[in-house]
Design an enzyme around this catalytic site. Sequence first.
Site, PDB file in Angstrom:
ATOM      1  N   ARG A 226      -6.861   2.969  17.936  1.00 39.54           N
ATOM      2  CA  ARG A 226      -6.535   1.446  17.785  1.00 39.54           C
ATOM      3  C   ARG A 226      -6.082   0.875  19.155  1.00 39.54           C
ATOM      4  O   ARG A 226      -6.638  -0.165  19.393  1.00 39.54           O
ATOM      5  CB  ARG A 226      -5.619   1.391  16.822  1.00 39.54           C
ATOM      6  CG  ARG A 226      -6.058   1.246  15.598  1.00 39.54           C
ATOM      7  CD  ARG A 226      -5.036   0.966  14.288  1.00 39.54           C
ATOM      8  NE  ARG A 226      -5.539   0.900  12.949  1.00 39.54           N
ATOM      9  CZ  ARG A 226      -4.871   1.139  11.951  1.00 39.54           C
ATOM     10  NH1 ARG A 226      -3.474   1.083  11.808  1.00 39.54           N
ATOM     11  NH2 ARG A 226      -5.635   1.171  10.763  1.00 39.54           N
TER      12      ARG A 226
ATOM     13  N   LYS B 200       1.020  -1.113  -0.009  1.00 41.20           N
ATOM     14  CA  LYS B 200       0.080  -0.071  -0.007  1.00 41.20           C
ATOM     15  C   LYS B 200       0.953   1.239   0.063  1.00 41.20           C
ATOM     16  O   LYS B 200       0.723   2.142  -0.606  1.00 41.20           O
ATOM     17  CB  LYS B 200      -0.968  -0.097   1.322  1.00 41.20           C
ATOM     18  CG  LYS B 200      -1.683   1.106   1.243  1.00 41.20           C
ATOM     19  CD  LYS B 200      -2.944   0.795   2.612  1.00 41.20           C
ATOM     20  CE  LYS B 200      -2.718   1.061   4.078  1.00 41.20           C
ATOM     21  NZ  LYS B 200      -2.364   2.366   4.230  1.00 41.20           N
ATOM     22  N   SER B 201       2.071   1.277   0.909  1.00 42.73           N
ATOM     23  CA  SER B 201       2.690   2.573   1.181  1.00 42.73           C
ATOM     24  C   SER B 201       3.591   2.868  -0.539  1.00 42.73           C
ATOM     25  O   SER B 201       3.488   3.927  -0.863  1.00 42.73           O
ATOM     26  CB  SER B 201       3.832   2.174   2.131  1.00 42.73           C
ATOM     27  OG  SER B 201       3.098   2.449   3.316  1.00 42.73           O
TER      28      SER B 201
ATOM     29  N   ASP C 148       1.635  -0.535  12.190  1.00 40.69           N
ATOM     30  CA  ASP C 148       0.466  -0.829  11.480  1.00 40.69           C
ATOM     31  C   ASP C 148       0.148  -2.373  11.893  1.00 40.69           C
ATOM     32  O   ASP C 148      -0.924  -3.019  11.668  1.00 40.69           O
ATOM     33  CB  ASP C 148       0.741  -0.789   9.889  1.00 40.69           C
ATOM     34  CG  ASP C 148       0.605   0.634   9.472  1.00 40.69           C
ATOM     35  OD1 ASP C 148       0.167   1.470  10.346  1.00 40.69           O
ATOM     36  OD2 ASP C 148       1.141   0.991   8.522  1.00 40.69           O
TER      37      ASP C 148
ATOM     38  N   ARG D  94       3.141   6.150  -3.354  1.00 45.71           N
ATOM     39  CA  ARG D  94       4.222   6.726  -3.586  1.00 45.71           C
ATOM     40  C   ARG D  94       4.186   6.772  -5.382  1.00 45.71           C
ATOM     41  O   ARG D  94       4.522   7.682  -6.141  1.00 45.71           O
ATOM     42  CB  ARG D  94       5.282   6.289  -3.033  1.00 45.71           C
ATOM     43  CG  ARG D  94       5.406   6.785  -1.475  1.00 45.71           C
ATOM     44  CD  ARG D  94       6.088   5.964  -0.683  1.00 45.71           C
ATOM     45  NE  ARG D  94       6.515   6.607   0.669  1.00 45.71           N
ATOM     46  CZ  ARG D  94       5.457   6.340   1.817  1.00 45.71           C
ATOM     47  NH1 ARG D  94       4.284   5.516   1.512  1.00 45.71           N
ATOM     48  NH2 ARG D  94       5.627   6.826   2.840  1.00 45.71           N
TER      49      ARG D  94
ATOM     50  N   ARG E 240      -7.610  -2.553   9.649  1.00 53.15           N
ATOM     51  CA  ARG E 240      -6.800  -3.423  10.614  1.00 53.15           C
ATOM     52  C   ARG E 240      -7.334  -3.903  11.797  1.00 53.15           C
ATOM     53  O   ARG E 240      -7.080  -5.240  12.287  1.00 53.15           O
ATOM     54  CB  ARG E 240      -5.586  -2.573  10.742  1.00 53.15           C
ATOM     55  CG  ARG E 240      -4.740  -2.199   9.679  1.00 53.15           C
ATOM     56  CD  ARG E 240      -3.263  -1.814   9.696  1.00 53.15           C
ATOM     57  NE  ARG E 240      -2.706  -1.061   8.785  1.00 53.15           N
ATOM     58  CZ  ARG E 240      -2.431  -1.574   7.420  1.00 53.15           C
ATOM     59  NH1 ARG E 240      -2.535  -2.809   7.208  1.00 53.15           N
ATOM     60  NH2 ARG E 240      -1.897  -0.540   6.622  1.00 53.15           N
TER      61      ARG E 240
HETATM   62  C1  S3P Z   1       2.470   4.934   6.157  1.00 51.69           C
HETATM   63  C2  S3P Z   1       2.888   5.599   7.249  1.00 51.69           C
HETATM   64  C3  S3P Z   1       2.355   5.269   8.853  1.00 51.69           C
HETATM   65  C4  S3P Z   1       1.402   4.054   8.564  1.00 51.69           C
HETATM   66  C5  S3P Z   1       0.607   4.379   7.369  1.00 51.69           C
HETATM   67  C6  S3P Z   1       1.277   4.366   6.123  1.00 51.69           C
HETATM   68  C7  S3P Z   1       3.069   5.521   5.142  1.00 51.69           C
HETATM   69  O1  S3P Z   1       1.685   6.353   9.223  1.00 51.69           O
HETATM   70  O2  S3P Z   1       0.783   4.173   9.847  1.00 51.69           O
HETATM   71  O3  S3P Z   1      -0.335   3.208   7.480  1.00 51.69           O
HETATM   72  O4  S3P Z   1       3.035   5.074   3.857  1.00 51.69           O
HETATM   73  O5  S3P Z   1       4.091   6.466   4.991  1.00 51.69           O
HETATM   74  P1  S3P Z   1       2.565   7.922   9.994  1.00 51.69           P
HETATM   75  O6  S3P Z   1       3.499   8.262   8.657  1.00 51.69           O
HETATM   76  O7  S3P Z   1       1.427   8.696  10.280  1.00 51.69           O
HETATM   77  O8  S3P Z   1       3.340   7.126  11.342  1.00 51.69           O
END
Ligand code: S3P
Length: 440
Positions: A357, A35-36, A326, A40, A399
Amino acid sequence: MASVLHDTHSTAGSKTQVVLPAKSFRGSLMLPGDKSISHRYAMLAGMAEGTSRLTNFSTGADPHSSLSCMVSLGAKVETAGSVISVTGLGGKFEQPNGDLDCGNSGSTMRMLAGLVAGQEGTYRFVGDASLTMRPMERIRKPLELMGARIDLTDGHAPMTVHGRPLTAIDFEAPIASAQVKTAVLFAGLQAKGVTSIAEKVRTRDHSEHALRAFGAELTRENDRLSIEGVQRLKAIDATVPGDMSSAAFFLCAALLFEDSNLVLDALGMNPTRATLLDVIAAMGGTIKILDVTEQHGEMAGTIQVNRSGKLKGIEIAGALAAQLIDELPVIAAIAPYTEGGVTIRDAKELRVKESDRIALVVKNLRAMGAEVTEHEDGMYIPGSQRLRGGVIDSGMDHRIAMAFAIAALRADGETTIHGAEAASISFPEFFTWLDDLAVR
Ligand code: S3P
């Protein structure tokens, strides 16, 4: 084989799913793209010159919110089989016709704010009820220091970003957040001068790899990242590795049974995300890494996981809590079955995720009969507990819905999960695949 899952009813916005206990957890699969990384790639491909081809892009609703925002900003997105093509704007976005709707996705709202901050235009960001509650002040401060103007509503969305020509800053990240780091890097890409960011805790570094992949120059010296402004991006072809945070649910399920066997192909193994594998090993998992490849700085590997011996407890605090942020809900959800229990501290950020959470994990563990102590920044869950099936409130948090489906596999009796459809935010296939892997 009768299904372990029953979709018992659907009412407006709340789907209930019943999960029955299992005897083991076995199988092999390839997870949808991280996902991350997908967020991007969607954003940078939309900004780059040319057409990027993204294979195994996340199937979750959140990265698709990023894609649709990029379409609103003028990028072209086409899907052909498993490949999503994004034709970017070569550095200059169009003025959208309406709001940029980020849905449930904090990543979309925070990271894209950084990207539009350097564009000359006005961008209004909105989200769903959960996202509208989440803190945005954390990105407003650095982006305003760089010259943008951001209007918030009591610190939250709706958020309007007035883009301006930006000037580089030196930024000390006050909280461990990859999203805030990324917002500053994305703004720094368009600013005059060299923007630098120091982070005390090393958060996920997908933005750094993605920026380099698209042709930007970026340096890291100890905990300080620097990016030169006014750089142009070029389209890429990329395959997104499988999502480690989605894998976490099945890895924890594999820990629950002594004769489990789980093989995950092409799983993202970026060291800033693979800390989870150390935790799985510390809790009694045996992990074999079968092969590892690398593309655009991101590693992917095939892993095989079994449980060896007892399921052990663990203490997660300090930098580890930030790196596993996460994955903490599912680690907490299996904690009662461990020998020794689980302590989670320094994880206050959990209270401002898609839901609170900490509160929801505690409430749902208690609904299954567990003993648990809540702390402001975490919780303590004693081990060697037997849980009974219970009624779970997902709080429409993906989650939470998935974490308690995993806890249900070892409970006595069936567990009913309200708001189970939230899983589709990151992992739409979750309940079907859980059904395939759970042995009864
Ligand atoms: C993410 C960073 C995290 C994570 C989120 C995805 C990212 O959040 O909890 O699910 O893709 O950079 P934070 O940057 O708020 O810690």
